[in-house]
Design an enzyme around this catalytic site. Structure first.
Site, PDB file in Angstrom:
ATOM      1  N   PHE A  24       0.847  -1.186   0.000  1.00 41.18           N
ATOM      2  CA  PHE A  24       0.000   0.000   0.000  1.00 41.18           C
ATOM      3  C   PHE A  24       0.886   1.241   0.000  1.00 41.18           C
ATOM      4  CE2 PHE A  24      -2.696  -3.332   1.404  1.00 41.18           C
ATOM      5  CZ  PHE A  24      -3.971  -2.985   0.996  1.00 41.18           C
ATOM      6  N   CYS A  30      -5.526  15.430   0.194  1.00 38.33           N
ATOM      7  CA  CYS A  30      -6.824  15.076  -0.396  1.00 38.33           C
ATOM      8  C   CYS A  30      -7.524  16.363  -0.784  1.00 38.33           C
ATOM      9  CB  CYS A  30      -7.668  14.282   0.596  1.00 38.33           C
ATOM     10  SG  CYS A  30      -9.216  13.692  -0.144  1.00 38.33           S
ATOM     11  N   CYS A  34     -14.080  14.919   4.088  1.00 34.81           N
ATOM     12  CA  CYS A  34     -15.260  14.179   4.545  1.00 34.81           C
ATOM     13  C   CYS A  34     -15.351  14.249   6.069  1.00 34.81           C
ATOM     14  CB  CYS A  34     -15.167  12.731   4.095  1.00 34.81           C
ATOM     15  SG  CYS A  34     -15.002  12.576   2.309  1.00 34.81           S
ATOM     16  N   CYS A  37     -13.811  11.342   7.955  1.00 35.23           N
ATOM     17  CA  CYS A  37     -12.497  10.877   7.495  1.00 35.23           C
ATOM     18  C   CYS A  37     -11.598  10.518   8.681  1.00 35.23           C
ATOM     19  CB  CYS A  37     -11.826  11.955   6.649  1.00 35.23           C
ATOM     20  SG  CYS A  37     -10.216  11.410   6.023  1.00 35.23           S
ATOM     21  N   ASP A  38     -11.083   9.288   8.649  1.00 36.99           N
ATOM     22  CA  ASP A  38     -10.184   8.849   9.721  1.00 36.99           C
ATOM     23  C   ASP A  38      -8.779   8.621   9.185  1.00 36.99           C
ATOM     24  OD1 ASP A  38     -10.604   6.601   8.208  1.00 36.99           O
ATOM     25  OD2 ASP A  38     -11.222   5.316   9.861  1.00 36.99           O
ATOM     26  N   THR A  39      -8.525   9.148   7.970  1.00 35.62           N
ATOM     27  CA  THR A  39      -7.213   8.934   7.349  1.00 35.62           C
ATOM     28  C   THR A  39      -6.327  10.147   7.584  1.00 35.62           C
ATOM     29  OG1 THR A  39      -8.324   7.682   5.621  1.00 35.62           O
ATOM     30  CG2 THR A  39      -6.052   8.345   5.187  1.00 35.62           C
ATOM     31  N   GLU A  94      -7.130   3.548  -5.545  1.00 34.06           N
ATOM     32  CA  GLU A  94      -8.329   3.889  -4.778  1.00 34.06           C
ATOM     33  C   GLU A  94      -8.523   5.398  -4.854  1.00 34.06           C
ATOM     34  OE1 GLU A  94      -8.369   0.241  -1.564  1.00 34.06           O
ATOM     35  OE2 GLU A  94      -7.439   2.112  -0.916  1.00 34.06           O
ATOM     36  N   HIS A 188      -9.763  -5.312   7.564  1.00 30.58           N
ATOM     37  CA  HIS A 188      -8.560  -4.981   8.341  1.00 30.58           C
ATOM     38  C   HIS A 188      -8.924  -4.360   9.690  1.00 30.58           C
ATOM     39  CE1 HIS A 188      -9.689  -1.792   5.571  1.00 30.58           C
ATOM     40  NE2 HIS A 188      -9.102  -0.912   6.333  1.00 30.58           N
TER      41      HIS A 188
HETATM   42  S1  SF4 Z   1     -12.452   9.965   3.384  1.00 31.09           S
HETATM   43 FE1  SF4 Z   1     -10.694  11.328   3.772  1.00 31.09          FE
HETATM   44  S2  SF4 Z   1      -9.123  10.702   2.293  1.00 31.09           S
HETATM   45 FE2  SF4 Z   1     -11.091   9.832   1.574  1.00 31.09          FE
HETATM   46  S3  SF4 Z   1     -11.927  11.372   0.137  1.00 31.09           S
HETATM   47 FE3  SF4 Z   1     -12.774  11.863   2.178  1.00 31.09          FE
HETATM   48  S4  SF4 Z   1     -11.350  13.369   3.049  1.00 31.09           S
HETATM   49 FE4  SF4 Z   1     -10.293  12.374   1.327  1.00 31.09          FE
END
Ligand code: SF4
Length: 194
Positions: A24, A30, A34, A37-39, A94, A188
């Protein structure tokens, strides 16, 4: 130079390729925000094309997932895809679907995860799979809209994860309203691997 958050080896946890060993590559940044969003998309390091390909080649899997963040906002992606192909990799991307970039035609698999809050920004019209997060029961209408806009082989609803609480009930309610959609769990997270 490519802005990166992390590179690691694991099993694909979502969608049709669930269980496939992959490297990965998580790009930084980004173009959306969102609410769930947890990233972590903050840039941690940079690599040149040669160093990035060398790093990916250092892992055992010959499959690579280019993810984020949002990989389609990175510069130099056509060169990276070409270099990974020349190294024999199966390549998946992705994306949130807001950029219909031409280099997507040269990867092996496109997983699109469009966001209802930004539906006006959706540009992608083809993908291998579509995954929509069941952030509310009303998302079923968005799923129908997406199905008319993106031609894909598989359409999935994913449960929403809010601070570690995985909301299966809403995903189940959304699926009950749809035809031809299935559940994609984030294996995961359930199994506790990265
Ligand atoms: S979930 Fe997070 S990384 Fe994915 S599109 Fe939304 S803001 Fe971007």
């Amino acid at each position: 130079m490519y802005g990166l958050v992390e590179i690691f080896e694991s099993l694909q946890g979502e969608g049709r390729n669930t269980g496939r060993p992959c490297v990965f590559v998580r790009f930084a940044g980004c173009n959306l925000a969102c609410p769930w969003c947890d990233t972590d998309v903050s840039r941690r390091f940079e690599l040149s094309l040669d160093d990035l390909v060398k790093e990916v080649r250092g892992y055992r899997p010959r499959s690579v997932v280019l993810t984020g963040g949002e990989p389609t906002i990175q510069d130099g992606m056509p060169e990276l895809v070409l270099a990974l192909k020349e190294s024999g990799f199966w390549i998946a991307v992705e994306t949130n679907g807001t950029n219909d970039v031409s280099w997507l035609a040269f990867v092996d698999y496109v997983a699109c995860s469009p966001k209802a809050e930004f539906s006006d920004s959706l540009r992608l019209s083809h993908a291998d799979e579509v995954r929509v997060v069941a952030s509310s029961e009303g998302i079923a209408n968005f799923c129908r809209d997406v199905r008319g806009r993106i031609d894909a082989t598989d359409y999935y609803v994913s449960p929403c994860d809010r601070d570690g609480e995985i909301d299966f009930a809403t995903a189940k309610a959304v699926l009950a309203e749809l035809d031809g959609w299935s559940l994609s769990v984030q294996l995961h997270k359930i199994m506790g691997f990265r």
